[in-house]
Design a protein around this motif. Structure first.
Motif, PDB file in Angstrom:
ATOM      1  N   ALA A 115       0.981  -1.244   0.003  1.00 60.91           N
ATOM      2  CA  ALA A 115       0.012   0.133  -0.063  1.00 60.91           C
ATOM      3  C   ALA A 115       0.975   1.192  -0.007  1.00 60.91           C
ATOM      4  N   ALA A 116       2.035   1.190   0.895  1.00 64.56           N
ATOM      5  CA  ALA A 116       2.849   2.336   0.767  1.00 64.56           C
ATOM      6  C   ALA A 116       3.485   2.658  -0.409  1.00 64.56           C
ATOM      7  N   TRP A 174       2.445   1.623  -3.461  1.00 59.97           N
ATOM      8  CA  TRP A 174       1.491   1.974  -4.450  1.00 59.97           C
ATOM      9  C   TRP A 174       1.215   3.423  -4.080  1.00 59.97           C
ATOM     10  N   LYS A 175       0.970   4.063  -2.918  1.00 59.86           N
ATOM     11  CA  LYS A 175       0.626   5.278  -2.524  1.00 59.86           C
ATOM     12  C   LYS A 175       1.841   6.386  -3.027  1.00 59.86           C
ATOM     13  N   ASN A 176       3.028   5.863  -2.665  1.00 59.46           N
ATOM     14  CA  ASN A 176       4.313   6.621  -3.332  1.00 59.46           C
ATOM     15  C   ASN A 176       4.165   6.822  -4.834  1.00 59.46           C
ATOM     16  N   GLN A 177       3.804   5.589  -5.337  1.00 58.51           N
ATOM     17  CA  GLN A 177       3.668   5.571  -6.740  1.00 58.51           C
ATOM     18  C   GLN A 177       2.445   6.618  -7.374  1.00 58.51           C
ATOM     19  N   GLN A 178       1.685   6.741  -6.795  1.00 57.08           N
ATOM     20  CA  GLN A 178       0.528   7.686  -7.046  1.00 57.08           C
ATOM     21  C   GLN A 178       0.919   8.976  -6.841  1.00 57.08           C
ATOM     22  N   ILE A 179       1.635   9.314  -5.674  1.00 52.20           N
ATOM     23  CA  ILE A 179       2.062  10.575  -5.339  1.00 52.20           C
ATOM     24  C   ILE A 179       3.004  11.091  -6.360  1.00 52.20           C
ATOM     25  N   GLN A 180       3.928  10.177  -6.866  1.00 54.41           N
ATOM     26  CA  GLN A 180       4.966  10.462  -7.969  1.00 54.41           C
ATOM     27  C   GLN A 180       4.310  10.755  -9.360  1.00 54.41           C
ATOM     28  N   LYS A 181       3.299  10.067  -9.646  1.00 54.18           N
ATOM     29  CA  LYS A 181       2.597  10.313 -10.697  1.00 54.18           C
ATOM     30  C   LYS A 181       1.941  11.679 -10.737  1.00 54.18           C
ATOM     31  N   LYS A 182       1.145  11.799  -9.442  1.00 51.48           N
ATOM     32  CA  LYS A 182       0.693  13.186  -9.256  1.00 51.48           C
ATOM     33  C   LYS A 182       1.507  14.312  -9.570  1.00 51.48           C
TER      34      LYS A 182
END
Length: 190
Positions: free
Chosen positions: A35-36, A38-46
């Motif tokens: 989850a962390a 995935w969340k980190n990846q989402q933050i990077q994409k954002k």
């Protein structure tokens, strides 16, 4: 006597579940790790999207807004300002509308002016159209499409002059774009 046995059974069942605790902790750690990540990846994409948005946010966002306004106006002027069936006919003679009367001369000049923003705004919004021949060809294709729709809906005369003058207007607009861009780049480099 039955109640203490009942409580002892519950107590034993609770303690029996503790044997699953190491496995549960491992699954929990794995889940939190995934989850962390995935969340980190989402933050990077954002962040990347925000950087792209910031890059688009300035002049290009304004250019897209102006292009949208321009196309809405273009369609309104060329198609929706006239009743369906009000104008019919095809005129394939070149410069047929020039020099005969004052009104056709005005239409000739107005068709050039109508596509000036096409040549000036579209290359600012669409980098692909920054090559002059792409921009002029896109104007030619757009003009042909408008003339065809006018012919089919009988909302305007289908004239070769309109295609030529619209394309010429876009070419002039592109020259304006190129000059402004060159001056802008010169100021930025100074």
């Amino acid at each position: 006597m039955a109640i203490p046995l009942y409580l002892t059974t519950i107590e034993q069942d609770i303690f029996d579940t503790f044997r699953y605790l190491p496995h549960a902790v491992a699954v929990g750690v794995g889940f939190v790790t995934v989850a962390a990540a995935w969340k980190n990846q989402q933050i990077q994409k954002k962040r990347k999207r925000l950087e792209q948005y910031r890059a688009l946010h300035g002049g290009q966002l304004l250019a897209w807004f102006l292009v949208a306004v321009y196309f809405a106006m273009l369609i309104s002027i060329t198609l929706f300002s006239r009743e369906p069936g009000s104008r019919t006919g095809v005129d394939l003679k070149l410069f047929e509308t020039w020099g005969n009367q004052c009104l056709p001369d005005r239409y000739f000049v107005e068709n050039i002016l109508l596509f000036l923003p096409f040549g000036a705004l579209l290359p600012a919004a669409v980098p692909f159209l920054r090559r002059w021949w792409y921009c002029v060809y896109a104007a030619f294709a757009t003009s042909m499409m408008l003339e065809t729709v006018q012919l089919l809906t009988e909302r305007g005369f289908c004239q070769l002059d309109d295609v030529v003058t619209n394309t010429l207007g876009a070419a002039i607009g592109y020259l304006v774009f190129a000059l402004v861009r060159k001056c802008w780049r010169g100021k930025i480099e100074e």
